[in-house]
Design a protein around this motif. Structure first.
Motif, PDB file in Angstrom:
ATOM      1  N   SER A 114      10.513   1.678  -9.865  1.00 47.90           N
ATOM      2  CA  SER A 114      10.166   2.650 -10.512  1.00 47.90           C
ATOM      3  C   SER A 114      10.653   3.962  -9.999  1.00 47.90           C
ATOM      4  O   SER A 114      11.108   3.851  -9.405  1.00 47.90           O
ATOM      5  CB  SER A 114       8.756   2.060 -10.231  1.00 47.90           C
ATOM      6  OG  SER A 114       8.183   2.627  -8.924  1.00 47.90           O
ATOM      7  N   ASN A 115       9.484   4.565 -10.690  1.00 44.84           N
ATOM      8  CA  ASN A 115      10.406   6.303 -10.263  1.00 44.84           C
ATOM      9  C   ASN A 115       9.556   6.997  -9.152  1.00 44.84           C
ATOM     10  O   ASN A 115      10.184   7.004  -8.042  1.00 44.84           O
ATOM     11  CB  ASN A 115      10.020   7.147 -11.284  1.00 44.84           C
ATOM     12  CG  ASN A 115      10.966   7.293 -12.566  1.00 44.84           C
ATOM     13  OD1 ASN A 115      11.785   7.228 -12.722  1.00 44.84           O
ATOM     14  ND2 ASN A 115      10.108   7.212 -14.263  1.00 44.84           N
ATOM     15  N   GLU A 116       8.690   6.086  -8.462  1.00 41.59           N
ATOM     16  CA  GLU A 116       7.592   5.887  -7.382  1.00 41.59           C
ATOM     17  C   GLU A 116       8.657   5.136  -6.506  1.00 41.59           C
ATOM     18  O   GLU A 116       8.798   5.496  -5.049  1.00 41.59           O
ATOM     19  CB  GLU A 116       6.797   5.860  -7.064  1.00 41.59           C
ATOM     20  CG  GLU A 116       6.072   6.400  -8.559  1.00 41.59           C
ATOM     21  CD  GLU A 116       5.892   6.028  -9.807  1.00 41.59           C
ATOM     22  OE1 GLU A 116       5.418   6.466 -10.722  1.00 41.59           O
ATOM     23  OE2 GLU A 116       6.338   5.112 -10.359  1.00 41.59           O
ATOM     24  N   GLY A 117       8.990   4.136  -6.894  1.00 45.35           N
ATOM     25  CA  GLY A 117       9.958   3.246  -6.112  1.00 45.35           C
ATOM     26  C   GLY A 117       9.466   2.732  -5.083  1.00 45.35           C
ATOM     27  O   GLY A 117       9.097   2.056  -3.676  1.00 45.35           O
ATOM     28  N   THR A 118       8.306   2.477  -4.452  1.00 38.62           N
ATOM     29  CA  THR A 118       6.763   1.514  -4.124  1.00 38.62           C
ATOM     30  C   THR A 118       6.445   0.367  -4.290  1.00 38.62           C
ATOM     31  O   THR A 118       6.518   0.027  -4.668  1.00 38.62           O
ATOM     32  CB  THR A 118       5.718   2.983  -3.369  1.00 38.62           C
ATOM     33  OG1 THR A 118       4.982   3.146  -4.962  1.00 38.62           O
ATOM     34  CG2 THR A 118       6.227   4.551  -3.696  1.00 38.62           C
ATOM     35  N   PHE A 119       6.035   0.186  -2.846  1.00 32.42           N
ATOM     36  CA  PHE A 119       4.478  -1.510  -3.285  1.00 32.42           C
ATOM     37  C   PHE A 119       3.516  -0.925  -4.212  1.00 32.42           C
ATOM     38  O   PHE A 119       3.896  -1.912  -5.021  1.00 32.42           O
ATOM     39  CB  PHE A 119       4.509  -1.275  -1.365  1.00 32.42           C
ATOM     40  CG  PHE A 119       5.465  -1.724  -0.919  1.00 32.42           C
ATOM     41  CD1 PHE A 119       6.349  -3.316  -1.170  1.00 32.42           C
ATOM     42  CD2 PHE A 119       5.724  -1.446   0.433  1.00 32.42           C
ATOM     43  CE1 PHE A 119       7.340  -3.344  -0.227  1.00 32.42           C
ATOM     44  CE2 PHE A 119       6.634  -1.613   1.340  1.00 32.42           C
ATOM     45  CZ  PHE A 119       7.113  -2.728   1.007  1.00 32.42           C
ATOM     46  N   ASN A 120       3.053   0.088  -3.557  1.00 33.56           N
ATOM     47  CA  ASN A 120       2.103   0.436  -4.979  1.00 33.56           C
ATOM     48  C   ASN A 120       2.683   0.413  -6.034  1.00 33.56           C
ATOM     49  O   ASN A 120       1.693  -0.207  -7.317  1.00 33.56           O
ATOM     50  CB  ASN A 120       1.335   1.572  -4.337  1.00 33.56           C
ATOM     51  CG  ASN A 120       0.231   1.547  -2.782  1.00 33.56           C
ATOM     52  OD1 ASN A 120      -0.178  -0.415  -2.383  1.00 33.56           O
ATOM     53  ND2 ASN A 120       0.515   2.532  -2.445  1.00 33.56           N
ATOM     54  N   SER A 121       3.603   1.231  -6.523  1.00 29.98           N
ATOM     55  CA  SER A 121       3.728   1.492  -8.394  1.00 29.98           C
ATOM     56  C   SER A 121       4.770  -0.044  -8.582  1.00 29.98           C
ATOM     57  O   SER A 121       4.116  -1.204  -9.900  1.00 29.98           O
ATOM     58  CB  SER A 121       4.548   2.152  -8.520  1.00 29.98           C
ATOM     59  OG  SER A 121       5.996   2.007  -7.218  1.00 29.98           O
ATOM     60  N   PHE A 122       4.967  -0.466  -7.923  1.00 32.73           N
ATOM     61  CA  PHE A 122       5.038  -1.863  -7.952  1.00 32.73           C
ATOM     62  C   PHE A 122       4.560  -2.767  -8.751  1.00 32.73           C
ATOM     63  O   PHE A 122       4.342  -3.967  -9.183  1.00 32.73           O
ATOM     64  CB  PHE A 122       5.969  -2.687  -6.569  1.00 32.73           C
ATOM     65  CG  PHE A 122       5.845  -4.232  -7.128  1.00 32.73           C
ATOM     66  CD1 PHE A 122       7.496  -4.732  -7.987  1.00 32.73           C
ATOM     67  CD2 PHE A 122       5.819  -5.269  -6.533  1.00 32.73           C
ATOM     68  CE1 PHE A 122       7.757  -6.233  -8.398  1.00 32.73           C
ATOM     69  CE2 PHE A 122       5.700  -6.618  -6.258  1.00 32.73           C
ATOM     70  CZ  PHE A 122       6.863  -7.315  -7.716  1.00 32.73           C
ATOM     71  N   ILE A 123       2.985  -2.870  -7.922  1.00 30.68           N
ATOM     72  CA  ILE A 123       2.088  -3.765  -7.805  1.00 30.68           C
ATOM     73  C   ILE A 123       1.357  -3.977  -9.538  1.00 30.68           C
ATOM     74  O   ILE A 123       1.335  -4.961 -10.102  1.00 30.68           O
ATOM     75  CB  ILE A 123       0.315  -3.715  -7.479  1.00 30.68           C
ATOM     76  CG1 ILE A 123       0.788  -3.607  -6.156  1.00 30.68           C
ATOM     77  CG2 ILE A 123      -0.732  -4.044  -8.041  1.00 30.68           C
ATOM     78  CD1 ILE A 123      -0.206  -3.103  -5.186  1.00 30.68           C
ATOM     79  N   ASP A 124       2.086  -3.084 -10.622  1.00 32.72           N
ATOM     80  CA  ASP A 124       1.084  -2.702 -11.958  1.00 32.72           C
ATOM     81  C   ASP A 124       2.190  -3.703 -12.495  1.00 32.72           C
ATOM     82  O   ASP A 124       1.872  -4.174 -13.855  1.00 32.72           O
ATOM     83  CB  ASP A 124       2.183  -1.330 -11.972  1.00 32.72           C
ATOM     84  CG  ASP A 124       0.315  -0.366 -11.745  1.00 32.72           C
ATOM     85  OD1 ASP A 124       0.000  -0.399 -11.193  1.00 32.72           O
ATOM     86  OD2 ASP A 124       1.472   0.783 -11.840  1.00 32.72           O
ATOM     87  N   HIS A 125       3.391  -4.617 -12.574  1.00 30.73           N
ATOM     88  CA  HIS A 125       4.193  -5.501 -13.054  1.00 30.73           C
ATOM     89  C   HIS A 125       4.167  -6.746 -12.290  1.00 30.73           C
ATOM     90  O   HIS A 125       4.775  -7.863 -12.926  1.00 30.73           O
ATOM     91  CB  HIS A 125       6.233  -5.108 -12.731  1.00 30.73           C
ATOM     92  CG  HIS A 125       6.303  -3.535 -12.912  1.00 30.73           C
ATOM     93  ND1 HIS A 125       6.795  -3.680 -14.385  1.00 30.73           N
ATOM     94  CD2 HIS A 125       6.097  -2.520 -12.054  1.00 30.73           C
ATOM     95  CE1 HIS A 125       7.632  -2.635 -13.932  1.00 30.73           C
ATOM     96  NE2 HIS A 125       7.087  -1.557 -13.373  1.00 30.73           N
TER      97      HIS A 125
END
Length: 465
Positions: A61-72
């Motif tokens: 993701s643009n953020e490149g974080t675990f938290n942004s991965f959770i959305d997937h």
């Protein structure tokens, strides 16, 4: 006086246990572990019918974080993903760093989390959510080498290989100038490595490891290490090696490089499709039923250094993706493949995946669900049978049947650049089938002349004889 002596002995014993329990973790990362496992309660059916998905957090993701991965995660669940493999999650060294962000495989702190991705609580929460969605979690483990600025170079310089001048050196024969080689003949290093791997199982509740560069580390270490990890809970162990000797060391999965290379040879015209039958026969003969290959058309190395699936396979990229499910093993999807990833992700820089709707998501979803739910697709350890079905056009058409417990699935491939007609030569496959992708009913028999377009494939599920 006797009672006082007994009390002193008891207190001394408790103090000793406390010291031993916490002495193996550096002061900066002493974290109390409260997770307790019961081996008898641990589900080990992962090896039956699960696929694997490799996560490149930096580029996800643009953020490149675990938290942004959770959305997937909900999307991956719908796709039927069974095992999630995270590329290295640890802090990356600065000394001799390649590019701006460095290689994920230049580990600066085995107990730490790469701050680009988040913190330990973010990762633990990600693991918890994946588990709640029915997925197993493994992390990339780089035991062979560290970055030159890993604290171990100061605390334990004797754990590293050095040249005649007494300087640290990268792994022999590589251009990995951003890392330096461990010396696994050192008993204390081996104990440290086992303890830190135990830490991630107990602290973050992961389910195993994809172990990088295992050939350099050596079989004897893994034979010592893996049984100790299994005492905590049975772990999923993937070796980055094709050497079957690693099965005896405790790994259940090794790399399927042989199949990958054969697919490349077919695509570039240096081999014909019959080498797939050679591969099948070799694997059935040489690999025991409860051991598996990781089967893939792409991963982080292939994508960044060798090329996209479109570069490597051209018109074969779809049928070869399907082939990784037709054969016995653990099929792998790399981050973005389901979105038709058509660029080489930069390895040392930020280069986010462009998430678009692509036919590959439907292909992988249907194949994952088929592997999960149809016993014919389960691995050989669960009694499924796999064979090539011959036709009157074996130079263009390749058919694989999978059978188990009255379930039959047939994979039909046209691995040629022309329309190919054929008939099957074995009557046992006469019957009615459902096409996995078109969802139409089709008949299949010796009397019928079948036809497939160039590079076309079908996956047929038997309905009746």
């Amino acid at each position: 006086m006797k009672n006082n002596k007994k009390l002193f002995i008891l207190l001394f014993s408790l103090l000793s246990i406390f010291i031993v329990s916490f002495g193996c973790i550096p002061n900066s990362t002493q974290i109390t572990t409260t997770t307790i496992y019961n081996n008898q309660d641990t589900d080990v059916s992962w090896d039956k019918n699960l696929s694997m998905y490799e996560v490149n957090i930096r580029q996800y993701s643009n953020e490149g974080t675990f938290n942004s991965f959770i959305d997937h995660i909900s999307r991956l669940k719908k796709m039927g993903v069974g095992i999630v493999w995270f590329m290295p999650i640890h802090p990356i060294g600065v000394v001799n760093r390649k590019g701006t962000l460095g290689s994920y495989y230049a580990i600066k702190d085995y107990y730490g989390i790469n701050p680009e991705f988040g913190n330990i609580d973010d990762f633990k929460n990600t693991v918890k959510i994946l588990h709640s969605n029915g997925m197993k979690v493994i992390i990339d483990w780089v035991a062979n080498h560290t970055s030159p600025d890993n604290n171990l170079t100061k605390d334990h310089p004797e754990w590293y290989v050095k040249n005649t001048d007494g300087n640290f050196i990268p792994p022999n024969g590589t251009d990995w100038t951003d890392v330096i080689q461990f010396d696994f003949s050192k008993k204390e290093l081996r104990e440290y490595m086992i303890n830190v791997m135990k830490y991630w199982i107990t602290e973050a509740d992961i389910d195993g490891f994809r172990c990088d560069a295992v050939d350099w580390v050596g079989l004897d270490f893994w034979k010592e290490c893996i049984p100790q990890l299994n005492k905590i809970k049975p772990v999923i162990m993937l070796a980055e090696s094709q050497n079957p000797d690693f099965y005896a060391a405790g790994f259940r999965i090794t790399y399927g490089w042989d199949l990958l290379n054969k697919m490349k040879n077919i695509a570039n015209g240096t081999a014909d499709l019959n080498i797939i039958e050679t591969y099948i026969n070799s694997e059935l003969t040489n690999i025991q039923k409860n051991n598996y290959r990781l089967l893939f058309t792409s991963n982080h190395d292939q994508n960044s250094w060798s090329g996209t699936v479109y570069e490597l396979f051209g018109n074969y990229c779809e049928p070869f993706a399907v082939l990784t499910y037709a054969l016995d093993g653990i099929p792998l999807i790399y981050s973005g493949q389901e979105a038709g990833l058509n660029k080489r992700l930069q390895f040392f820089e930020k280069d986010p995946i462009n998430w678009t709707t692509d036919k590959f998501e439907n292909i992988y979803t249907r194949l994952n669900q088929l592997k999960l739910n149809n016993e014919a697709m389960w691995n050989r350890n669960y009694d499924s049978q796999l064979k090539r079905v011959k036709t009157d056009n074996n130079n263009s058409i390749f058919i694989i049947s999978r059978e188990n417990n009255n379930n039959t699935v047939i994979f039909v491939f046209n691995f040629s650049n022309t329309i190919s007609k054929f008939t099957i030569t074995e009557s046992e496959y006469n019957g009615n089938y459902k096409d996995l992708f078109s969802e139409t009913n089709v008949s299949f028999s010796q009397e019928q002349i079948q036809s497939l377009n160039p590079y076309e494939y079908k996956v047929l599920i038997r309905i009746s004889n």
